[in-house]
Write a protein that holds these residues in place. Structure first.
Motif, mmCIF file in Angstrom:
data_model
loop_
_atom_site.group_PDB
_atom_site.id
_atom_site.type_symbol
_atom_site.label_atom_id
_atom_site.label_comp_id
_atom_site.label_asym_id
_atom_site.label_seq_id
_atom_site.Cartn_x
_atom_site.Cartn_y
_atom_site.Cartn_z
ATOM 1 N N ALA A 104 -18.848 1.005 52.858
ATOM 2 C CA ALA A 104 -20.032 1.418 52.204
ATOM 3 C C ALA A 104 -20.437 0.582 51.041
ATOM 4 O O ALA A 104 -21.476 0.149 50.781
ATOM 5 C CB ALA A 104 -20.016 2.954 51.984
ATOM 6 N N PHE A 105 -19.483 0.196 50.128
ATOM 7 C CA PHE A 105 -19.483 -0.585 49.006
ATOM 8 C C PHE A 105 -20.303 -1.927 49.350
ATOM 9 O O PHE A 105 -20.710 -2.714 48.421
ATOM 10 C CB PHE A 105 -18.680 -0.870 48.191
ATOM 11 C CG PHE A 105 -17.302 -1.517 48.713
ATOM 12 C CD1 PHE A 105 -16.980 -2.937 48.344
ATOM 13 C CD2 PHE A 105 -16.433 -0.940 49.599
ATOM 14 C CE1 PHE A 105 -16.075 -3.516 49.061
ATOM 15 C CE2 PHE A 105 -15.419 -1.667 50.308
ATOM 16 C CZ PHE A 105 -15.128 -3.040 49.888
ATOM 17 N N ARG A 106 -20.001 -2.693 50.558
ATOM 18 C CA ARG A 106 -20.839 -3.675 50.958
ATOM 19 C C ARG A 106 -22.142 -3.531 51.707
ATOM 20 O O ARG A 106 -22.549 -4.195 52.223
ATOM 21 C CB ARG A 106 -19.670 -4.442 51.909
ATOM 22 C CG ARG A 106 -18.658 -5.019 51.219
ATOM 23 C CD ARG A 106 -17.673 -5.819 52.278
ATOM 24 N NE ARG A 106 -16.399 -5.822 51.858
ATOM 25 C CZ ARG A 106 -15.367 -6.292 52.714
ATOM 26 N NH1 ARG A 106 -15.653 -6.333 54.032
ATOM 27 N NH2 ARG A 106 -14.113 -6.365 52.364
ATOM 28 N N GLY A 107 -22.336 -2.298 51.626
ATOM 29 C CA GLY A 107 -23.712 -1.889 52.475
ATOM 30 C C GLY A 107 -23.584 -1.540 53.912
ATOM 31 O O GLY A 107 -24.833 -1.383 54.481
ATOM 32 N N ALA A 108 -22.392 -1.472 54.368
ATOM 33 C CA ALA A 108 -22.231 -0.980 55.712
ATOM 34 C C ALA A 108 -22.673 0.717 55.881
ATOM 35 O O ALA A 108 -22.472 1.406 54.768
ATOM 36 C CB ALA A 108 -20.864 -0.921 56.025
ATOM 37 N N LYS A 109 -23.384 0.744 56.848
ATOM 38 C CA LYS A 109 -24.025 2.243 56.944
ATOM 39 C C LYS A 109 -23.445 2.788 58.417
ATOM 40 O O LYS A 109 -24.153 2.475 59.287
ATOM 41 C CB LYS A 109 -25.605 2.298 56.999
ATOM 42 C CG LYS A 109 -26.148 1.543 55.711
ATOM 43 C CD LYS A 109 -27.315 2.355 55.143
ATOM 44 C CE LYS A 109 -27.721 1.762 54.018
ATOM 45 N NZ LYS A 109 -26.940 1.668 52.551
#
Length: 620
Positions: free
Chosen positions: A250-255
């Motif tokens: 999530a911290f890399r933008g994964a959703k």
């Protein structure tokens, strides 16, 4: 490995969207390459019309090599090498290159990117103690804004005041445009704009990539997904493979919700579950299944295995973190005596700073190890640098450089103009401020503090600087400005105090720091020349790997789950991260915690209770 019914259905799926939920150790890569092979041999698809997308160059290379070996083994006559394997960034860069004639010179290097951010931060006169962390944080936030296409006025920064971040972002984007440079996120953003605005170009690429396979789909971000959807239309021959239970970026933008909503976006999707774990023993699979079952936002699934029952996973508590590390060291030595290759042992931490003390211990006992992450050197942290400067000043050092490090930490309002020479004199400082009595009082207190520190032990000095000098109060103000968690800064000071505890003099402690730093650099060189020894890694970096024996360290509340995880979504991500750690183990899994850390009481993690294992059930 025998193929099961779910694998067969996935391999021979003909056309239209398909979602393959692939549990840990379920043979997903084998299924994917068999699927590509079936498209060629059974459906006679032109290999040039197949696109396989992964998240890393290493994964793309490995999949390509395995696919080509399979084709050669089965005597494939077609030109199977025309199948395209690549990362999102690689594929999207290729599309932009065709459209705009870009070259590698248009891609900004990481070094240039940080230089640009540094110039902007300096120009805005933002004071920062932790430059490296600030620039890394800003770069991550710029990525998040671009990848999630968040309007800048609606974005709230995690690293600095919102208005400051918005100015940095605007100037960074403007600087890249002026220099005709793209960063990795621009490749996605520009590709999306190009395909949206030029239906003719989009149609060309849709015709080229008629069959798209995406690996590790749970790690996809919104922008990547939007582009993939455009490319897959109108036939939607989109074959996605992933495990929502292993979405940990999530911290890399994964959703992870993108995967959860996939059946709504593609109502005709066929879904298959690879539920058989070929990696771990029954008891490990059951315990991991119980933990992940506590997450609410997930596809319900029951992972099973045909493997042996195996040893029960071990949960064990220790009085202190030191005892926990000594236990692991003893286990490693015993395993080596029993003939277990050290490379089959993994020691996992929540953050890369957690491994520092164990690394010192392994060095002391000359146990070979390899790091999956760069280990930050505690003694090179900016807070440690401040404490060391105080101690050097207490020992009589008076260089301007050393003095500047701490003269306003806490803020004594001493001006740089007051330091006229390369050597600082307290007498000269008093002369400079002779008409300001309150400043002279502060200078007197500073000198008095240094006199007190002179005869203290390193451990006593760390505590006096924190509380007596007022360094901790200064940190609170800095943390508020930079939106840092004070717990993280306390952790650095606690680790420093722990390290100082065994030394009587500053000289002895500094000698230890120098020796540790030397060994750490040696270890880094060894890493480059070859991989051998016990694997030490964060939970994030270990994904995709497997070992005979796995130790998960510091399974305490505040560490796993991490103290920054406050919302239900955050806790679910932490649970997925723990699940990834558990499912790395083939034969033996140990989950350890400390009852006390840095003289403070700590609680075992809720995840341990959720596993259904009672403590110290070590024997089968």
């Amino acid at each position: 490995m025998e193929r099961n019914a779910a694998q067969e259905k996935a391999i021979h799926h003909s056309s239209g969207p398909m979602m393959l939920l692939a549990g840990p150790g379920s043979g997903k890569t084998t299924t994917m390459i068999r699927r590509i092979r079936a498209l060629l041999s059974e459906q006679h698809i032109n290999p040039a019309n197949i696109l396989v997308v992964t998240f890393t160059k290493a994964a793309a290379r490995e999949m390509k090599e395995r696919f080509e070996k399979l084709c050669e083994k089965e005597g494939e006559q077609q030109n199977y090498r025309q199948v395209t394997f690549g990362t999102f960034h690689g594929i999207f860069y290729g599309i932009l290159r065709h459209a705009y004639g870009l070259s590698r010179n248009n891609i900004i290097s990481e070094e240039r990117r940080y230089d640009m951010l540094k110039e902007i931060v300096y120009a805005l006169r933002i004071e920062t103690e932790d430059e490296k962390e600030l620039f890394e944080g800003l770069a991550g936030e710029i990525s998040e804004v671009k990848n999630s296409r968040i309007p800048l006025e609606h974005y709230y920064s995690k690293n600095c005041p919102d208005e400051v971040f918005r100015r940095i972002y605007t100037e960074y984007v403007s600087g890249c445009r002026k220099a005709r440079l793209l960063d990795f996120d621009d490749m996605l953003l520009y590709c999306y704009d190009l395909l949206t605005q030029r239906p003719d170009i989009l149609a060309g690429w849709q015709k080229k990539f008629r069959y798209i396979l995406v690996d590790e789909f749970q790690d996809i971000n919104k922008l990547q997904y939007d582009i993939v959807k455009m490319l897959a239309a109108p036939d939607n021959n989109l074959f996605i493979v992933g495990d929502d239970d292993q979405s940990i970026y999530a911290f890399r933008g994964a959703k992870p919700e993108i995967m959860m909503h996939f059946p709504k976006d593609f109502p005709t999707v066929q879904t298959e579950l690879l539920a058989c774990n070929y990696r771990s023993t029954k008891r490990i699979v059951e315990a991991a299944g119980k933990v992940i079952g506590h997450n609410k936002r997930r596809f319900k699934k029951k992972i099973h295995t045909e493997n042996e029952e195996g040893r029960k996973p071990l949960i064990k508590g220790f009085g202190t973190g030191r005892e926990e590390e000594l236990y692991v060291k003893d286990c490693i030595l015993k395993a080596r005596e029993e003939g277990c290759p050290l490379e089959e042992i993994a020691v996992l931490y929540r953050t890369n700073s957690g491994a520092g003390s164990l690394v010192e211990l392994l060095m002391e006992y000359q146990i070979p190890f390899q790091m999956r992450d760069t280990l930050p050197n505690l003694y090179e942290h900016w807070i440690s640098g401040n404490f060391i400067s105080y101690m050097r000043l207490a020992m009589g050092e008076r260089s301007r450089q050393e003095f500047l490090q701490v003269m306003n930490r806490p803020n004594r309002y001493i001006s740089r103009n007051a330091l006229e020479d390369s050597q600082v004199s307290f007498e000269a400082l008093r002369w400079f401020y002779e008409d300001k009595e309150w400043m002279c009082d502060r200078i007197d207190k500073f000198e008095e503090d240094l006199k007190k520190l002179k005869n203290m032990t390193p451990y006593g000095a760390v505590n006096y600087i924190r509380h007596g000098v007022g360094y901790e109060e200064y940190l609170k103000g800095y943390a508020a400005y930079r939106k840092l968690k004070m717990e993280d800064l306390y952790e650095v000071m606690d680790e420093l105090a722990e390290s100082a505890r065994g030394y009587k003099t500053y000289e002895d402690w500094f000698a230890h720091m120098a020796e540790y730093t030397r060994k750490l650099k040696e270890q880094a060189k060894t890493q480059i020349s070859g991989k051998s020894g016990v694997v030490i890694s964060t939970l994030h970096s270990i994904k995709g790997l497997e070992f005979d024996r796995v130790f998960i360290m510091d399974v305490n509340e505040g560490i796993i789950p991490y103290h920054k995880a406050v919302s239900e979504n955050d806790i679910e991500e932490e649970r997925r991260l723990f699940y990834v750690g558990m499912t790395r183990a083939r034969k033996e899994l140990s989950m350890l915690y400390a009852k006390e850390r840095h003289e403070k009481r700590t609680e075992p993690s809720r995840f341990l209770t959720e596993s259904g294992i009672t403590e110290q059930e070590e024997s089968a």
